[in-house]
Motif scaffolding. Structure first.
Motif, short mmCIF file in Angstrom:
data_model
loop_
_atom_site.label_atom_id
_atom_site.label_comp_id
_atom_site.label_asym_id
_atom_site.label_seq_id
_atom_site.Cartn_x
_atom_site.Cartn_y
_atom_site.Cartn_z
N VAL A 39 -14.75 28.70 42.98
CA VAL A 39 -14.98 29.24 41.64
C VAL A 39 -13.74 29.98 41.15
O VAL A 39 -12.83 30.28 41.92
CB VAL A 39 -16.20 30.20 41.64
N CYS A 40 -13.71 30.29 39.86
CA CYS A 40 -12.60 31.05 39.29
C CYS A 40 -12.65 32.49 39.80
O CYS A 40 -13.69 33.14 39.72
CB CYS A 40 -12.71 31.03 37.76
N ALA A 41 -11.52 32.99 40.31
CA ALA A 41 -11.46 34.37 40.82
C ALA A 41 -11.57 35.37 39.68
O ALA A 41 -11.90 36.53 39.89
CB ALA A 41 -10.16 34.60 41.59
N GLY A 42 -11.30 34.91 38.46
CA GLY A 42 -11.41 35.81 37.31
C GLY A 42 -12.84 35.96 36.83
O GLY A 42 -13.29 37.06 36.55
N CYS A 43 -13.57 34.84 36.74
CA CYS A 43 -14.87 34.89 36.03
C CYS A 43 -16.01 34.21 36.76
O CYS A 43 -17.14 34.19 36.26
CB CYS A 43 -14.72 34.30 34.64
N GLY A 44 -15.75 33.61 37.92
CA GLY A 44 -16.84 33.02 38.71
C GLY A 44 -17.28 31.63 38.28
O GLY A 44 -18.21 31.07 38.88
N VAL A 75 -6.34 25.15 33.57
CA VAL A 75 -6.78 26.47 33.13
C VAL A 75 -8.31 26.56 33.20
O VAL A 75 -8.99 25.57 32.92
CB VAL A 75 -6.32 26.70 31.66
N CYS A 76 -8.84 27.71 33.55
CA CYS A 76 -10.29 27.93 33.50
C CYS A 76 -10.73 27.94 32.05
O CYS A 76 -10.22 28.73 31.25
CB CYS A 76 -10.66 29.25 34.17
N ALA A 77 -11.69 27.06 31.70
CA ALA A 77 -12.13 26.96 30.31
C ALA A 77 -12.89 28.20 29.86
O ALA A 77 -12.95 28.50 28.67
CB ALA A 77 -13.01 25.72 30.13
N THR A 78 -13.45 28.94 30.81
CA THR A 78 -14.26 30.10 30.45
C THR A 78 -13.39 31.33 30.13
O THR A 78 -13.56 31.96 29.09
CB THR A 78 -15.23 30.47 31.58
N CYS A 79 -12.44 31.65 31.01
CA CYS A 79 -11.67 32.89 30.83
C CYS A 79 -10.20 32.64 30.48
O CYS A 79 -9.46 33.57 30.24
CB CYS A 79 -11.77 33.78 32.07
N GLY A 80 -9.79 31.36 30.47
CA GLY A 80 -8.41 31.06 30.13
C GLY A 80 -7.44 31.33 31.26
O GLY A 80 -6.22 31.27 31.07
#
Ligand code: FE
Length: 139
Positions: A54-59, A102-107
């Motif tokens: 998962v994204c370390a920024g937003c999961g 890029v993570c589409a949720t948090c960029g």
């Protein structure tokens, strides 16, 4: 979960300052400033359990362990991604022509994708370990 995500998609920071408070220095440099971790340094490089990266920024769920392979590059590598949860950007930095992932949720910057991966996709998602968390599947 290893490397617990800093926040969730529902409560995303709005400023760089807020991100800086939530992320470690290394995560901030990679996710928010397009940094790259040193090769062979990543905690999740050799992670081979079943689960979801998962994204370390937003999961946000990004990569399945089913698509992880050993590329010998020193960065976690995947042959496929959760397409709806990532975006691509053209990256011409460092004198190269690359496709940024890029993570589409948090960029958040995750890494790059190349066309020299294994079949059937032929893709190699070269991703920073520090940009990822790992959610192990329940046995
Ligand atoms: Fe994210």
């Amino acid at each position: 979960m290893s490397n617990e995500p800093a926040t969730t998609g529902e409560s995303l920071p709005e400023t760089d300052e807020e991100w800086r408070e939530l992320l470690t220095d290394e995560e901030y440099e990679i996710l928010r400033e397009q940094g790259t971790e040193p090769k062979f340094s990543g905690e999740l490089l050799d992670e081979d359990d079943d689960g979801t990266f998962v994204c370390a920024g937003c999961g946000t769920e990004l990569f399945s362990s089913d698509t992880k392979f050993d590329s010998k590059t020193g960065w976690p590598s995947f042959s496929d991604a959760a397409d709806e949860n990532i975006e691509f950007r053209r990256d011409t930095s460092h004198g190269m022509e690359r496709t940024e992932v890029v993570c589409a949720t948090c960029g958040g910057h995750l890494g790059h994708v190349f066309d020299d991966g294994p079949e059937p996709t032929g893709k190699r998602y070269c991703i920073n370990s520090a940009a990822l968390g790992f959610d192990e599947e329940d046995a």
